[in-house]
Structure formats: structure tokens, C-alpha cells
Enzyme design. Structure first.
Site, PDB file in Angstrom:
ATOM      1  N   HIS A  78       0.839  -1.205   0.000  1.00 19.36           N
ATOM      2  CA  HIS A  78       0.000   0.000   0.000  1.00 19.36           C
ATOM      3  C   HIS A  78       0.873   1.255   0.000  1.00 19.36           C
ATOM      4  O   HIS A  78       0.678   2.166  -0.816  1.00 19.36           O
ATOM      5  CB  HIS A  78      -0.915  -0.027   1.231  1.00 19.36           C
ATOM      6  CG  HIS A  78      -1.786   1.177   1.381  1.00 19.36           C
ATOM      7  ND1 HIS A  78      -3.151   1.118   1.289  1.00 19.36           N
ATOM      8  CD2 HIS A  78      -1.491   2.479   1.626  1.00 19.36           C
ATOM      9  CE1 HIS A  78      -3.654   2.330   1.462  1.00 19.36           C
ATOM     10  NE2 HIS A  78      -2.659   3.178   1.679  1.00 19.36           N
ATOM     11  N   GLU A  79       1.833   1.298   0.917  1.00 12.40           N
ATOM     12  CA  GLU A  79       2.692   2.486   1.013  1.00 12.40           C
ATOM     13  C   GLU A  79       3.667   2.572  -0.157  1.00 12.40           C
ATOM     14  O   GLU A  79       3.937   3.660  -0.667  1.00 12.40           O
ATOM     15  CB  GLU A  79       3.429   2.505   2.352  1.00 12.40           C
ATOM     16  CG  GLU A  79       2.513   2.515   3.572  1.00 12.40           C
ATOM     17  CD  GLU A  79       1.426   3.582   3.552  1.00 12.40           C
ATOM     18  OE1 GLU A  79       1.618   4.642   2.917  1.00 12.40           O
ATOM     19  OE2 GLU A  79       0.375   3.364   4.178  1.00 12.40           O
TER      20      GLU A  79
END
Length: 170
Positions: A78-79
Site C-alpha cells: 500500500h505504502e
């Protein structure tokens, strides 16, 4: 800041996931993005943040230890996707179409905007607010913004302005 020590096996698992997903992205996009810095300085209920200009991912050490593989499988890609989107497209909506494309088509993971990890161990004090239909728990940050007159919050269900329930805060 006094952050919990991360077991070496957890850090290695984070880095293995990061490197695998970065390699996958570089192959798919025909690029050569460098490995971002990873730190364990994220606090509160936030699982992680991508510091775009610093090419850094900050992870919550407590949530990592409590959720281990699920955290690694969800939060690290996600990051990383935020960083890759920034590098490829510049500033765009944080969870917009570019980010969803990066998650699903490039990194091949579900594009989930938020985690569902239990946050009781990292959640700070909350303050009870009321509307006409229910109770709401506001974080200390939101509570202080109300006290300073900077904002007011409304219930999504009834639309009424939230009122601090002083009795429950005593």
C-alpha cells in the site's frame, strides 16, 4: 521517540516483501526505482505512511508486531504504491485511479484504502460526543480542534452538530 524494537525476522520479512514488490513494479513498468528507506516511526492507529519527497515508508511497529504477516502483505505494498504513483504521475489523489491501478495491475494486490487491524493497544484517549441519534468517539486531536473553535463535526446519519458529552468525560 521510544519505539519498540522490531524483531530482526519481522524487519527481514518487511524488506523481503518491499524488495519483491519493487522488483515486480520495476519489471512491469520498465523502470529502475530505488529501494525506499523504511523506518518504524509511525504512531497511533495509522499503519503506515509514505513520505513522498523523502522516498521513505514509515511503519507502525506496534501494529506490525500485533498483525505480522497480514500487516506486511497489506501495508507494505500500500505504502510502496503511494511512492511509485508519486514517482510516475506526480501529485495525484492519494487513493485515486492511479493508486488503484498501481495496486491491482502492477503490484497485484487488492486496493484497500484502510486497514482493519485492532487498534486498542495504540489508540489514544477519546472524547464522547453526542448528536440526536448516537454517540461518537472523537480523538484528542479532533476534540482539541472543537475546543479551539477551529471546526465542528456533524453526524453522517442525522446531520446534527456533535456536542461534547461532558458527563461521560469526567
Amino acid at each position: 521517540m521510544n519505539t519498540p524494537r522490531i524483531p530482526i525476522a519481522s524487519h527481514q520479512a518487511v524488506m523481503r516483501c518491499l524488495r519483491d514488490k519493487l522488483q515486480q513494479a520495476n519489471l512491469t513498468l520498465q523502470t529502475d526505482y530505488t529501494e525506499p528507506t523504511v523506518s518504524y516511526q509511525q504512531r497511533g492507529a495509522t499503519a503506515g505512511t509514505a513520505w513522498l519527497q523523502h522516498w521513505e515508508i514509515r511503519l507502525n511497529p506496534v501494529l506490525l508486531q500485533e498483525n505480522q504477516q497480514a500487516f506486511i502483505d497489506e501495508v507494505v505494498p500500500h505504502e510502496l504504491a503511494h511512492l511509485l504513483v508519486y514517482a510516475r504521475f506526480g501529485r495525484v489523489a492519494p487513493h485515486g485511479k492511479e493508486w488503484r491501478w498501481m495496486m491491482e495491475s502492477v503490484l497485484r494486490v487488492p486496493a484497500k484504502r484502510t486497514h482493519r487491524f485492532a487498534v486498542q493497544s495504540v489508540q489514544g484517549k477519546t472524547f464522547t460526543y453526542l448528536c440526536d441519534c448516537q454517540r461518537h468517539e472523537l480523538t484528542i486531536r479532533r476534540h482539541n480542534r472543537v475546543l479551539r473553535g477551529e471546526t465542528e463535526y456533524r453526524c453522517r446519519r442525522c446531520g446534527k452538530t456533535l456536542r461534547h458529552d461532558v458527563k461521560s468525560s469526567i
